[in-house]
Scaffold this motif. Structure first.
Motif, mmCIF file in Angstrom:
data_model
loop_
_atom_site.group_PDB
_atom_site.id
_atom_site.type_symbol
_atom_site.label_atom_id
_atom_site.label_comp_id
_atom_site.label_asym_id
_atom_site.label_seq_id
_atom_site.Cartn_x
_atom_site.Cartn_y
_atom_site.Cartn_z
ATOM 1 N N MET A 153 -9.970 -79.210 35.345
ATOM 2 C CA MET A 153 -7.789 -78.218 33.553
ATOM 3 C C MET A 153 -8.779 -77.035 33.815
ATOM 4 S SD MET A 153 -6.602 -80.423 32.783
ATOM 5 C CE MET A 153 -6.000 -79.891 31.456
ATOM 6 N N SER A 154 -9.677 -76.501 33.986
ATOM 7 C CA SER A 154 -9.461 -74.958 33.813
ATOM 8 C C SER A 154 -8.788 -74.179 34.940
ATOM 9 C CB SER A 154 -10.612 -74.210 34.028
ATOM 10 O OG SER A 154 -11.098 -72.558 34.285
ATOM 11 N N LEU A 155 -9.175 -74.907 36.372
ATOM 12 C CA LEU A 155 -8.116 -74.732 37.385
ATOM 13 C C LEU A 155 -6.344 -74.715 37.189
ATOM 14 C CD1 LEU A 155 -10.170 -75.573 41.121
ATOM 15 C CD2 LEU A 155 -9.960 -73.695 39.164
ATOM 16 N N ILE A 169 -9.425 -69.644 30.145
ATOM 17 C CA ILE A 169 -10.698 -69.451 30.279
ATOM 18 C C ILE A 169 -11.341 -69.656 28.904
ATOM 19 C CG2 ILE A 169 -13.254 -68.044 30.785
ATOM 20 C CD1 ILE A 169 -11.889 -66.723 32.632
ATOM 21 N N ARG A 170 -10.876 -68.841 27.911
ATOM 22 C CA ARG A 170 -11.625 -69.125 26.927
ATOM 23 C C ARG A 170 -10.742 -70.981 26.012
ATOM 24 N NH1 ARG A 170 -8.875 -64.280 25.915
ATOM 25 N NH2 ARG A 170 -6.936 -64.994 24.580
ATOM 26 N N LYS A 171 -9.685 -71.263 26.302
ATOM 27 C CA LYS A 171 -8.788 -71.705 26.382
ATOM 28 C C LYS A 171 -10.251 -73.725 27.288
ATOM 29 C CE LYS A 171 -4.883 -75.231 25.969
ATOM 30 N NZ LYS A 171 -3.689 -74.718 26.214
ATOM 31 N N THR A 172 -10.537 -73.366 27.939
ATOM 32 C CA THR A 172 -11.013 -74.475 28.974
ATOM 33 C C THR A 172 -12.356 -73.891 27.938
ATOM 34 O OG1 THR A 172 -10.058 -73.832 31.116
ATOM 35 C CG2 THR A 172 -12.311 -75.183 31.003
ATOM 36 N N ALA A 173 -13.505 -73.209 27.458
ATOM 37 C CA ALA A 173 -14.777 -73.225 27.475
ATOM 38 C C ALA A 173 -14.844 -74.052 25.633
ATOM 39 C CB ALA A 173 -15.465 -71.754 26.944
ATOM 40 N N GLY A 174 -13.058 -73.804 25.035
ATOM 41 C CA GLY A 174 -13.179 -74.284 24.011
ATOM 42 C C GLY A 174 -12.966 -75.746 23.608
ATOM 43 N N VAL A 303 -17.213 -68.371 28.937
ATOM 44 C CA VAL A 303 -15.790 -67.825 28.419
ATOM 45 C C VAL A 303 -17.078 -66.473 29.241
ATOM 46 C CG1 VAL A 303 -14.577 -65.688 27.487
ATOM 47 C CG2 VAL A 303 -15.062 -68.354 27.256
ATOM 48 N N SER A 304 -18.284 -65.879 29.055
ATOM 49 C CA SER A 304 -18.460 -64.482 29.474
ATOM 50 C C SER A 304 -18.987 -64.550 30.458
ATOM 51 C CB SER A 304 -19.898 -64.331 28.433
ATOM 52 O OG SER A 304 -20.009 -62.725 28.572
#
Length: 511
Positions: A153-155, A169-174, A303-304
């Motif tokens: 989903m991140s892609l 990236i932030r959305k995916t990590a969350g 995220v980082s």
């Protein structure tokens, strides 16, 4: 008749003996070396306001690998050698397992989070609860399908908004940690309320824990000032943090309870903990905050590191090409990489290690507190001393890592690899080592390998046609990430988009 000493006389005598003992003890064994300070305030005004790990590294070159300063009478012990850190914090049992009182955490409610919890029954309960679910590599295998789906989903999210990969990236990590922690799937076609609450709260968490940023940490009596006093801006800041802090823990936990009460399926971390039907209100609070701590650690780490990969791919395009070549040769182009490929992707493994080392997530570990007087390597460490571990320097020591500012995964390959960052304090020490380290390892690896397989990263171009190259610097705070930068991201091929679409279809029903 012989007069019996009064109780108060006995207490005074004991106090005098203890004072004399401590005076003799401290004279016999000196504090670690360090700069001279001012009377009463010590080195309070020498404390750096930002990126403290860099200042501490310079101090270490002058005063040695274990040094000290005093801030209002409290010794700060600063360690610039991983062997010393391991001996002091990793092999001394509970002696240095405590945390200092962070005044801003007390004022905001963040003292309930695991990272800053005092070494007490609550802390041990948190670790037991987290360890029960994700305490081993084997236990993490249960969550592989969720991790794999969210990395795919991140892609998709990045390709939908290529002008702002950082937000994807932030959305995916969350999304990944909410899915794991609470069994919650975020809204994809609009801003998600859970993500928004968590991101806002975590920004505040990182800010209030910045070393030396708030005067109340140096002068704790200031917390008694009313908020309207000109020098009490910290009090107003703290008031802003209370509701977001509570909501981060309360709102998603209530979602899980509601699902379970309705008899709906939920295979999350929180749901596993809530299966005990005889939960007291105190235990419920422990459950809630152990899961919130789990979220806090997992989301920011991913995220980082993933954002750091985009930065490295820009600055070192040869690394991107080499990583893509390995994935293509091992996995091919008709599927996306998965956990089953991990043992065969040695360059990707080295790439992840270098991402950890290059811009470490927690460059200055949360300080430990000495729980009683100690003598360490001939130095006196008084009770209540704060011990700072400069992980950033451990990973940028030029005597250990060749050209430490250069991003080079090859340093971890070959017959004589450089030390693994995980072995040099990346996830903490002793009884304060991060209980979510296995989660972080799994989440970071799967997101990095998917990014390598699916994304082509190239520099942005300004209005004059000039390439815009970023600077590899980080934000400040307890948890850091690269300073925002511009780049161009796109799928590596049209075929990749079809492969991704099929992979997402296969994962739609994962709970």
């Amino acid at each position: 008749m012989t007069m019996q000493p009064a109780p108060v006389d006995i207490l005074l005598a004991l106090f005098a003996c203890m004072s004399l003992y401590k005076l003799f003890f401290s004279r016999k064994y000196p504090l670690p070396p360090g700069p001279n300070g001012w009377p009463l305030i010590g080195n309070a005004f020498d404390m750096p306001k930002t990126h403290a790990w860099k200042t501490f590294a310079e101090w270490g070159k002058i005063w040695g690998p274990i040094m000290s300063i005093k801030v209002l009478g409290t010794p700060f012990i600063i360690i610039s050698d991983p062997e010393i850190a391991d001996e002091m914090l990793g092999k001394s049992g509970s002696l240095y397992a405590d945390r200092p009182t962070v005044q801003m955490a007390l004022l905001t409610g963040w003292d309930r989070a695991l990272s800053g919890a005092r070494y007490n029954a609550r802390f041990r309960e948190y670790r037991k609860l987290i360890g029960k679910i994700i305490g081993t590599k084997t236990s993490m295998m249960k969550f592989y399908p969720i991790e794999d789906y969210q990395a795919n989903m991140s892609l998709k999210r990045i390709f939908q908004k290529p002008e702002d990969p950082a937000s994807a990236i932030r959305k995916t990590a969350g999304a990944m940690v909410l899915h794991l922690s609470y069994g919650y799937k975020i809204l994809e076609d609009q801003p998600d309320p859970f993500i928004a609450k968590a991101e806002f709260a975590m920004e505040q968490f990182s800010d209030i824990h910045r070393t030396g940023a708030y005067a109340v940490e140096i002068f704790p009596f200031l917390k008694y000032l009313p908020a309207w006093v000109p020098f009490a801006g910290f009090k107003r800041k703290a008031a802003e943090c209370i509701d977001p802090c509570n909501e981060m823990a309360d709102v998603p936990f209530a979602y899980v309870k509601e699902q379970l009460d309705k008899g709906e399926e939920n295979n999350s971390f929180a749901a596993d903990l809530l299966k005990d039907k005889n939960i007291t209100s105190e235990k419920l609070t422990d459950l809630k905050w152990s899961v919130a701590s789990f979220y806090a650690a997992g989301s920011d780490t991913t995220v980082s590191v993933v954002y750091s990969y985009l930065l490295a791919a820009l600055l070192y395009p040869e690394v991107q090409r080499k990583a893509q070549a390995e994935v293509d040769s091992v996995v091919g182009k008709d599927r996306l990489p998965s956990f089953q490929d991990r043992d065969s992707l040695q360059y990707i493994e080295a790439l992840v290690k270098e991402l950890y080392r290059w811009l470490p997530i927690v460059p200055l570990a949360v300080p430990h507190r000495a729980m009683k007087d100690d003598v360490f390597r001939g130095y006196f460490i008084p009770k209540d001393s704060l011990v700072f571990v400069n992980v950033w320097y451990f990973l940028h020591d030029p005597t250990v890592y060749k050209d430490p500012s250069t991003f080079n995964p090859d340093r971890f390959l070959g017959p004589d690899p450089e030390p693994n960052p995980i072995d040099r304090g990346l996830f903490g020490y002793g009884r304060r080592i991060c209980p979510g380290a296995h989660l972080a390892d799994v989440s970071v690896w799967i997101n990095i390998v998917k990014a390598v397989a699916g994304i082509e990263v190239s520099p942005a171009i300004d209005e004059k046609g000039q390439v815009k190259m970023p600077v590899p610097e980080t934000t400040d705070g307890i948890i850091v990430r690269p300073i925002p930068f511009e780049c161009v991201v796109k799928p590596r091929s049209e075929h990749l988009l079809h492969v991704l679409e099929e992979a997402l279809k296969d994962g739609e029903n994962i709970n």
